[in-house]
Design a protein around this motif. Sequence first.
Motif, PDB file in Angstrom:
ATOM      1  N   UNK A 457       0.636  -1.235   0.195  1.00  0.00           N
ATOM      2  CA  UNK A 457       0.099  -0.305  -0.468  1.00  0.00           C
ATOM      3  C   UNK A 457       1.291   1.730   0.042  1.00  0.00           C
ATOM      4  N   UNK A 458       0.604   2.316  -1.102  1.00  0.00           N
ATOM      5  CA  UNK A 458       0.896   2.784  -0.644  1.00  0.00           C
ATOM      6  C   UNK A 458       0.740   4.498  -0.550  1.00  0.00           C
ATOM      7  N   UNK A 459       1.475   4.940   0.669  1.00  0.00           N
ATOM      8  CA  UNK A 459       0.632   5.741   1.608  1.00  0.00           C
ATOM      9  C   UNK A 459       1.253   7.031   0.771  1.00  0.00           C
ATOM     10  N   UNK A 460       0.289   8.362   1.096  1.00  0.00           N
ATOM     11  CA  UNK A 460      -0.213   9.568   1.039  1.00  0.00           C
ATOM     12  C   UNK A 460       0.926  10.807   1.854  1.00  0.00           C
ATOM     13  N   UNK A 461       1.428  11.094   0.894  1.00  0.00           N
ATOM     14  CA  UNK A 461       2.812  12.124   1.625  1.00  0.00           C
ATOM     15  C   UNK A 461       2.538  13.486   1.531  1.00  0.00           C
ATOM     16  N   UNK A 462       2.943  14.234   2.410  1.00  0.00           N
ATOM     17  CA  UNK A 462       2.772  16.070   2.071  1.00  0.00           C
ATOM     18  C   UNK A 462       4.555  17.073   1.806  1.00  0.00           C
ATOM     19  N   UNK A 463       4.312  17.486   0.673  1.00  0.00           N
ATOM     20  CA  UNK A 463       5.150  18.136  -0.046  1.00  0.00           C
ATOM     21  C   UNK A 463       5.422  19.460   0.461  1.00  0.00           C
ATOM     22  N   UNK A 464       5.900  20.080   0.996  1.00  0.00           N
ATOM     23  CA  UNK A 464       6.281  21.229   1.672  1.00  0.00           C
ATOM     24  C   UNK A 464       5.657  22.683   0.882  1.00  0.00           C
ATOM     25  N   UNK A 465       7.224  22.660  -0.456  1.00  0.00           N
ATOM     26  CA  UNK A 465       6.940  23.439  -1.421  1.00  0.00           C
ATOM     27  C   UNK A 465       7.534  22.625  -2.817  1.00  0.00           C
ATOM     28  N   UNK A 466       6.277  22.949  -3.721  1.00  0.00           N
ATOM     29  CA  UNK A 466       6.483  22.402  -5.583  1.00  0.00           C
ATOM     30  C   UNK A 466       5.778  23.976  -6.460  1.00  0.00           C
ATOM     31  N   UNK A 467       5.990  23.585  -7.163  1.00  0.00           N
ATOM     32  CA  UNK A 467       5.990  24.426  -8.630  1.00  0.00           C
ATOM     33  C   UNK A 467       4.581  23.437  -9.484  1.00  0.00           C
ATOM     34  N   UNK A 468       3.678  24.204  -9.404  1.00  0.00           N
ATOM     35  CA  UNK A 468       2.461  23.377 -10.918  1.00  0.00           C
ATOM     36  C   UNK A 468       2.375  24.077 -11.779  1.00  0.00           C
ATOM     37  N   UNK A 469       2.501  23.477 -13.004  1.00  0.00           N
ATOM     38  CA  UNK A 469       1.775  24.176 -14.880  1.00  0.00           C
ATOM     39  C   UNK A 469       0.538  23.635 -14.807  1.00  0.00           C
ATOM     40  N   UNK A 507      13.295  17.288 -16.520  1.00  0.00           N
ATOM     41  CA  UNK A 507      13.399  16.888 -15.367  1.00  0.00           C
ATOM     42  C   UNK A 507      11.965  17.110 -14.385  1.00  0.00           C
ATOM     43  N   UNK A 508      10.855  17.351 -14.882  1.00  0.00           N
ATOM     44  CA  UNK A 508       9.330  17.713 -14.118  1.00  0.00           C
ATOM     45  C   UNK A 508       8.619  16.554 -14.439  1.00  0.00           C
ATOM     46  N   UNK A 509       7.887  16.254 -13.478  1.00  0.00           N
ATOM     47  CA  UNK A 509       7.388  15.145 -13.508  1.00  0.00           C
ATOM     48  C   UNK A 509       5.634  15.188 -13.905  1.00  0.00           C
ATOM     49  N   UNK A 520       2.015  19.691 -15.134  1.00  0.00           N
ATOM     50  CA  UNK A 520       3.187  19.412 -14.402  1.00  0.00           C
ATOM     51  C   UNK A 520       3.734  19.412 -13.323  1.00  0.00           C
ATOM     52  N   UNK A 521       4.734  18.862 -12.572  1.00  0.00           N
ATOM     53  CA  UNK A 521       4.499  19.235 -11.716  1.00  0.00           C
ATOM     54  C   UNK A 521       5.863  19.409 -11.051  1.00  0.00           C
ATOM     55  N   UNK A 522       6.881  19.817 -10.556  1.00  0.00           N
ATOM     56  CA  UNK A 522       8.223  20.110  -9.988  1.00  0.00           C
ATOM     57  C   UNK A 522       8.764  20.139  -9.045  1.00  0.00           C
ATOM     58  N   UNK A 523       9.535  19.443  -8.456  1.00  0.00           N
ATOM     59  CA  UNK A 523       9.727  18.858  -6.926  1.00  0.00           C
ATOM     60  C   UNK A 523       9.063  17.972  -6.014  1.00  0.00           C
ATOM     61  N   UNK A 524       8.112  17.204  -7.358  1.00  0.00           N
ATOM     62  CA  UNK A 524       7.576  16.426  -6.726  1.00  0.00           C
ATOM     63  C   UNK A 524       7.436  15.257  -7.629  1.00  0.00           C
TER      64      UNK A 524
END
Length: 739
Positions: A457-469, A507-509, A520-524
């Motif tokens: 089971x993949x548990x969710x997590x919090x990212x303190x700072x990221x950039x979303x486009x 190298x963004x996701x 897309x998101x950077x930092x995640x």
Amino acid sequence: MYGFINTCLKSLVIEKFGEETWEKLRTQAGVQDTFMTYTVYDDVITQRLIQEACKMLDLPEDAVLKLFGEYFFTFCKMSGYDRMLRTLGGNLTEFIENLDALHSYLALSYQEMNAPSFRVERRTDGAMLLHYYSDRRGLCHIVPGIIESVARDFFNNEVTMEILSQSEEKERTGKTEHVIFLVLQKAKRPKRKTRKTTNLESEDSHKDNEALDAAFQKKKNYSALLCCPEKKSHWDIVRSVVKFGKGNLTHAFVPAYPERLWVGERTFCNAFPFHIVFDEELRIKQAGVNIQKYVPGLWRPGSRIDKYFSIVHPQVTFTIFSIRKFINSQFVLKAHRETLPDSWRNQPMLKLRGQMIWMESMQCMMYLCSPKLRSLEELEERKMHISDMAQHDATRDLILLNQQRLAEIELSNQLERKKEELRILSKNLEAEKKKTETLLYAMLPKHVANQLKEGKKVEAGEFNSCTILFSDIVTFTNICSACEPIQIVNMLNSMYSKFDRLTSVHDVYKVETIGDAYMVVGGVPVPTDSHAKRVANFALGMRTAAREVMNPVTGEPIQIRVGIHTGPVLAGVVGEKMPRYCLFGDTVNTASRMESHGLPNKIHLSPTAFRALQNQGFEILERGEIEVKGKGKMTTYILENNLDATENEIMGRTEKQHFSHVDETEADALGNLARKTIAVMKYADSQQLLTSSSLAYEAEASLCNGECTKGDTEQQLSDQMRTQHFSNSNAHSRFCVLM
């Protein structure tokens, strides 16, 4: 050649130069990867492999062949022929003289084998001449590699070989290569063993004295039995005693012969039912009883042996001179069909295998032989019986033993074929597995996908700072209403392929696409300090790439809107069927609002995104205060350009690439071009990101390999990605529907 030879060549290349070299070699030679041991392959395959190996390794052909000869000897030992080879002879000369006999035995298993022949000639100066005969031209350089390895390994000798002459001799079956090697041997001096104490010396001396006394006594008894009338000197007696003695003394055997032969003619012909004696003119003088039985008319006055038989091996003309050249070889003779009765001509012809013995006193040659049979089936085909062979003839046992061996060979062939089929299936399965993994890793982060594959089971997590486009196409609804569906699909595929390529450059996701919306998101999922800079450069690249995609209605480049926001998010896997790695939180909403309130061909920044990009080398203009749905009034900004990077760097182009005129239809099903066409843009934390990504991906693998416990793995992932597991309560409080 049999597959055993090609398998040896493959093993040599892999062991000396690596698996990649073999793959390249076999590809250039155009041959298969695996060879069956007992299957016959065209000589052209082996020749092509050798020729390509010479080109690839930049070595002359004689050097490659000699290297193959050295390895072939080692490969034969590894394949189970070590003991058989060691027992061929007590010295190098005897070993070579018995090679033809070994080939004759191996022909029972390798029926189509066309082996070379060897003949040894001793010179008066002590040197040895090796005569090599083969139907295959150009392979003689294998011989020095084999012989030198045999001398070094079996007989502790250093051997040097050089070619004295090389010619072609017209033999019975056509032209045969004849090469004469000069073989010079130099024995290695054995290392002297230092004796530790004088007691050992006295012990050895005592043993030698005892052996000498015993030898004197034996010699005395032996001399009494022989009643030799000749008187010998004292030193002759000592010399003969030393030769006759055992133990640490030299042992030499001198045979004794009777004055006359105590065997009658009838008894000899019955005891050796398969033998022929013929003179220098090939006239038959004597024959065994059973050979007369199966070759009627053989025993007639004046009959010549070459009228009834031809020499199959070695391939020489049927003359006394040629036979004496190969006197140490096994001879295989085959009966002529036309000399047999009509009723026998439809059955397989009789073959004999045996030894030629030259009788100097009678100037005749005796061929002492047995029927050449491999199985009981061949025995029945020739209408023969086990009883036709003498009791002492090992052929009786050989037929029965080889019957079982043939069954084992057939089983071995079946196993080899099944093994090859399984290898191909495994290779295809691995290729399909890689395709599946590639598709899975395109949908989910690698470490998340690995956890799901293992049923965790993949548990969710919090990212303190990221950039979303977010991005979308201006007037996309109007375009859809005026075009055919296939035109819309082609347009989106062309655009998304270019965008997907840019995700690898920076190298963004890529989170997902919904219609014309691209997210897309950077930092995640792997945190990085430069996430805002990466997403900003990605947005600039999107704007440039969009100019290369044409509007199917107007024929003009399409226009896109881009919105960027920076903030905290929650990330986790949603769903069991077609699971997706999704982002939740107000940051997602705000980024979507930046896109929807943006302008055509402009990159819209939120205040937090602007602050993250300040002093990073970007040209940013203030748009002013605008009303944002659900957010109220916000001061937003427009990203114009990157002052520190060129367009080629942002687009991931090398200096020689010009993508503006290329329709990238070669993108694969996932929309990514091959890595070799991408120049990945460098960032200050690129190495850190690579290390973080590797740790995240390898942490799960280390759990399976027992490198750390489950708790250690979770802690490592949590610390590296700086995520915090959250309860269901705050998960619901921060949940936001994706646009």
